[in-house]
Design a protein around this motif. Sequence first.
Motif, PDB file in Angstrom:
ATOM      1  N   ALA A 127      40.207  34.967 -49.933  1.00  0.00           N
ATOM      2  CA  ALA A 127      41.441  35.309 -49.217  1.00  0.00           C
ATOM      3  C   ALA A 127      41.115  35.478 -47.742  1.00  0.00           C
ATOM      4  CB  ALA A 127      42.063  36.587 -49.762  1.00  0.00           C
ATOM      5  N   ILE A 128      41.911  34.870 -46.892  1.00  0.00           N
ATOM      6  CA  ILE A 128      41.792  35.085 -45.452  1.00  0.00           C
ATOM      7  C   ILE A 128      43.113  35.691 -44.984  1.00  0.00           C
ATOM      8  CG2 ILE A 128      42.398  32.661 -44.973  1.00  0.00           C
ATOM      9  CD1 ILE A 128      40.621  32.944 -42.425  1.00  0.00           C
ATOM     10  N   TYR A 129      43.004  36.885 -44.412  1.00  0.00           N
ATOM     11  CA  TYR A 129      44.186  37.663 -44.016  1.00  0.00           C
ATOM     12  C   TYR A 129      44.094  37.948 -42.527  1.00  0.00           C
ATOM     13  CZ  TYR A 129      47.124  41.744 -43.218  1.00  0.00           C
ATOM     14  OH  TYR A 129      48.051  42.610 -42.698  1.00  0.00           O
ATOM     15  N   CYS A 130      45.192  37.744 -41.814  1.00  0.00           N
ATOM     16  CA  CYS A 130      45.181  37.900 -40.356  1.00  0.00           C
ATOM     17  C   CYS A 130      46.333  38.790 -39.902  1.00  0.00           C
ATOM     18  CB  CYS A 130      45.296  36.522 -39.703  1.00  0.00           C
ATOM     19  SG  CYS A 130      45.467  36.565 -37.906  1.00  0.00           S
ATOM     20  N   GLU A 131      46.060  39.620 -38.897  1.00  0.00           N
ATOM     21  CA  GLU A 131      47.124  40.314 -38.178  1.00  0.00           C
ATOM     22  C   GLU A 131      46.799  40.263 -36.693  1.00  0.00           C
ATOM     23  OE1 GLU A 131      47.346  44.289 -39.664  1.00  0.00           O
ATOM     24  OE2 GLU A 131      45.465  44.914 -38.745  1.00  0.00           O
ATOM     25  N   THR A 132      47.807  39.990 -35.889  1.00  0.00           N
ATOM     26  CA  THR A 132      47.645  39.892 -34.444  1.00  0.00           C
ATOM     27  C   THR A 132      48.674  40.799 -33.784  1.00  0.00           C
ATOM     28  OG1 THR A 132      46.965  37.578 -34.675  1.00  0.00           O
ATOM     29  CG2 THR A 132      47.539  38.345 -32.462  1.00  0.00           C
ATOM     30  N   LEU A 133      48.203  41.696 -32.942  1.00  0.00           N
ATOM     31  CA  LEU A 133      49.074  42.686 -32.294  1.00  0.00           C
ATOM     32  C   LEU A 133      49.136  42.424 -30.797  1.00  0.00           C
ATOM     33  CD1 LEU A 133      50.723  45.355 -32.485  1.00  0.00           C
ATOM     34  CD2 LEU A 133      48.566  46.554 -31.996  1.00  0.00           C
ATOM     35  N   MET A 134      50.353  42.284 -30.291  1.00  0.00           N
ATOM     36  CA  MET A 134      50.567  42.150 -28.846  1.00  0.00           C
ATOM     37  C   MET A 134      50.764  43.535 -28.232  1.00  0.00           C
ATOM     38  SD  MET A 134      50.785  38.725 -28.435  1.00  0.00           S
ATOM     39  CE  MET A 134      51.814  38.378 -27.012  1.00  0.00           C
ATOM     40  N   SER A 135      50.552  43.633 -26.932  1.00  0.00           N
ATOM     41  CA  SER A 135      50.739  44.916 -26.243  1.00  0.00           C
ATOM     42  C   SER A 135      52.207  45.245 -26.044  1.00  0.00           C
ATOM     43  CB  SER A 135      50.032  44.890 -24.881  1.00  0.00           C
ATOM     44  OG  SER A 135      50.609  43.900 -24.033  1.00  0.00           O
ATOM     45  N   GLY A 136      53.066  44.273 -26.269  1.00  0.00           N
ATOM     46  CA  GLY A 136      54.498  44.457 -26.045  1.00  0.00           C
ATOM     47  C   GLY A 136      55.041  43.327 -25.182  1.00  0.00           C
ATOM     48  N   ARG A 137      56.259  43.482 -24.716  1.00  0.00           N
ATOM     49  CA  ARG A 137      56.868  42.461 -23.846  1.00  0.00           C
ATOM     50  C   ARG A 137      56.484  42.761 -22.398  1.00  0.00           C
ATOM     51  NH1 ARG A 137      63.031  43.033 -25.271  1.00  0.00           N
ATOM     52  NH2 ARG A 137      62.429  45.210 -24.955  1.00  0.00           N
ATOM     53  N   LYS A 138      55.232  42.516 -22.061  1.00  0.00           N
ATOM     54  CA  LYS A 138      54.714  42.966 -20.765  1.00  0.00           C
ATOM     55  C   LYS A 138      55.376  42.259 -19.577  1.00  0.00           C
ATOM     56  CE  LYS A 138      50.685  39.870 -20.607  1.00  0.00           C
ATOM     57  NZ  LYS A 138      49.213  39.835 -20.417  1.00  0.00           N
ATOM     58  N   TYR A 139      55.967  41.093 -19.807  1.00  0.00           N
ATOM     59  CA  TYR A 139      56.655  40.402 -18.715  1.00  0.00           C
ATOM     60  C   TYR A 139      58.131  40.780 -18.635  1.00  0.00           C
ATOM     61  CZ  TYR A 139      52.430  37.578 -18.680  1.00  0.00           C
ATOM     62  OH  TYR A 139      51.125  37.168 -18.620  1.00  0.00           O
ATOM     63  N   HIS A 140      58.605  41.560 -19.590  1.00  0.00           N
ATOM     64  CA  HIS A 140      60.004  41.977 -19.606  1.00  0.00           C
ATOM     65  C   HIS A 140      60.227  43.201 -18.729  1.00  0.00           C
ATOM     66  CE1 HIS A 140      64.020  42.711 -21.204  1.00  0.00           C
ATOM     67  NE2 HIS A 140      63.678  43.957 -21.480  1.00  0.00           N
ATOM     68  N   HIS A 141      59.322  44.172 -18.833  1.00  0.00           N
ATOM     69  CA  HIS A 141      59.451  45.413 -18.061  1.00  0.00           C
ATOM     70  C   HIS A 141      58.079  46.074 -18.016  1.00  0.00           C
ATOM     71  CE1 HIS A 141      60.638  49.536 -16.980  1.00  0.00           C
ATOM     72  NE2 HIS A 141      61.775  49.011 -16.537  1.00  0.00           N
ATOM     73  N   VAL A 142      57.774  46.734 -16.914  1.00  0.00           N
ATOM     74  CA  VAL A 142      56.456  47.342 -16.760  1.00  0.00           C
ATOM     75  C   VAL A 142      56.181  48.381 -17.839  1.00  0.00           C
ATOM     76  CG1 VAL A 142      57.309  49.115 -15.166  1.00  0.00           C
ATOM     77  CG2 VAL A 142      54.891  48.440 -15.100  1.00  0.00           C
ATOM     78  N   ASP A 143      57.211  49.046 -18.338  1.00  0.00           N
ATOM     79  CA  ASP A 143      57.013  50.078 -19.363  1.00  0.00           C
ATOM     80  C   ASP A 143      56.877  49.507 -20.774  1.00  0.00           C
ATOM     81  OD1 ASP A 143      57.132  52.085 -17.467  1.00  0.00           O
ATOM     82  OD2 ASP A 143      59.298  52.377 -17.691  1.00  0.00           O
ATOM     83  N   GLU A 144      57.005  48.189 -20.916  1.00  0.00           N
ATOM     84  CA  GLU A 144      56.883  47.577 -22.230  1.00  0.00           C
ATOM     85  C   GLU A 144      55.424  47.391 -22.643  1.00  0.00           C
ATOM     86  OE1 GLU A 144      58.937  46.473 -24.639  1.00  0.00           O
ATOM     87  OE2 GLU A 144      60.829  47.053 -23.718  1.00  0.00           O
ATOM     88  N   ARG A 145      54.512  47.287 -21.688  1.00  0.00           N
ATOM     89  CA  ARG A 145      53.096  47.100 -22.038  1.00  0.00           C
ATOM     90  C   ARG A 145      52.560  48.396 -22.645  1.00  0.00           C
ATOM     91  NH1 ARG A 145      47.937  47.954 -20.004  1.00  0.00           N
ATOM     92  NH2 ARG A 145      46.418  46.377 -20.711  1.00  0.00           N
ATOM     93  N   PHE A 146      52.178  48.349 -23.923  1.00  0.00           N
ATOM     94  CA  PHE A 146      51.758  49.526 -24.672  1.00  0.00           C
ATOM     95  C   PHE A 146      52.788  50.653 -24.521  1.00  0.00           C
ATOM     96  CE2 PHE A 146      47.389  47.691 -23.830  1.00  0.00           C
ATOM     97  CZ  PHE A 146      47.254  47.167 -25.116  1.00  0.00           C
TER      98      PHE A 146
END
Length: 320
Positions: free
Chosen positions: A175-194
Amino acid sequence: MTVHNQIVNTPSRRRAHSVGNTAPELARYQDEPPQMHSGAVGKSGYLRLGFEKRANRSVLADMERRVPSLVQKALYWDEAMPQLPCVTMISTSGCVLQGDRLATDVNVGVGACGHVTTQSATKVHSMNANYASQVQHLRIEENGYLEFMPDPLIPHRDARFITDTQIKIHPTATAIYCETLMSGRKYHHVDERFGFDVYSSRVCAETLEGKELFVEKYVLEPKTESLDAVGIMQTFDVFGNVVLLTPSEHHDRIVERVPAVFDLKAGVASGVTRLPNHCGLIFKVLGNDSGEVKAQIRAFWRVAREEILGVSLPPPFLWK
């Protein structure tokens, strides 16, 4: 393919409704939304996929779904593995909302194979009440093969999300299982990154008889502790985590072909290590761009396929 329409109360569905009730990281987010209560009809998604081997290929032999979870018909677009049914999971709501309780069961029969992915990135919307939960149970029988490779997850500002994945696997299976997490919509608003409140992820594996193989859990609360610290995300924005469970005879060859990478100029760092109980390997990658992280994951995935199955990966779709 058998499609079941009756409502079933499976362990994964029950856990999806309860996994966040006692989680310390969600203790302050137990209030109910003022709209539909958590886990209401339309917010309690369920998806069951069952793969079986038939003649010279595998098929999606069993399927059940409850809104907002849905799945497309199995396709055979992988030219390197024409016997591999490829299934795309879909959310009819287009996103994950506060109070959502989502459960997925994937069963791979003896000698069968399957590939499961998503139609696009999973967006976890902003929340002002409660949280969203996801529970995934994967079971791979003798000589089975499963690729569970969803697109990245993007938590929006003030999102609270807990995910719990259990993999039950036969010693001869992969089994190969993957999860990928983005920091947020960093180009949408400065407060969206993490800018999310909580991201909690637990992945565990055990034998079909219930013997524990490994457990990994991490809890991210960027408003309490910065994720930009050394040893966490440092300056990176994207985190990829790939678990490969496969017989130990393949481990050394895969490790030899996957060198550690640390290149701040290119914006990427990655490496592979062994899981306990000789059950498999885990590959982690950090990057500033989701495309680069996806490329690193595909490179590891390709090596795994070549060493385990003797086949490679086809080129990625242009839109993926």
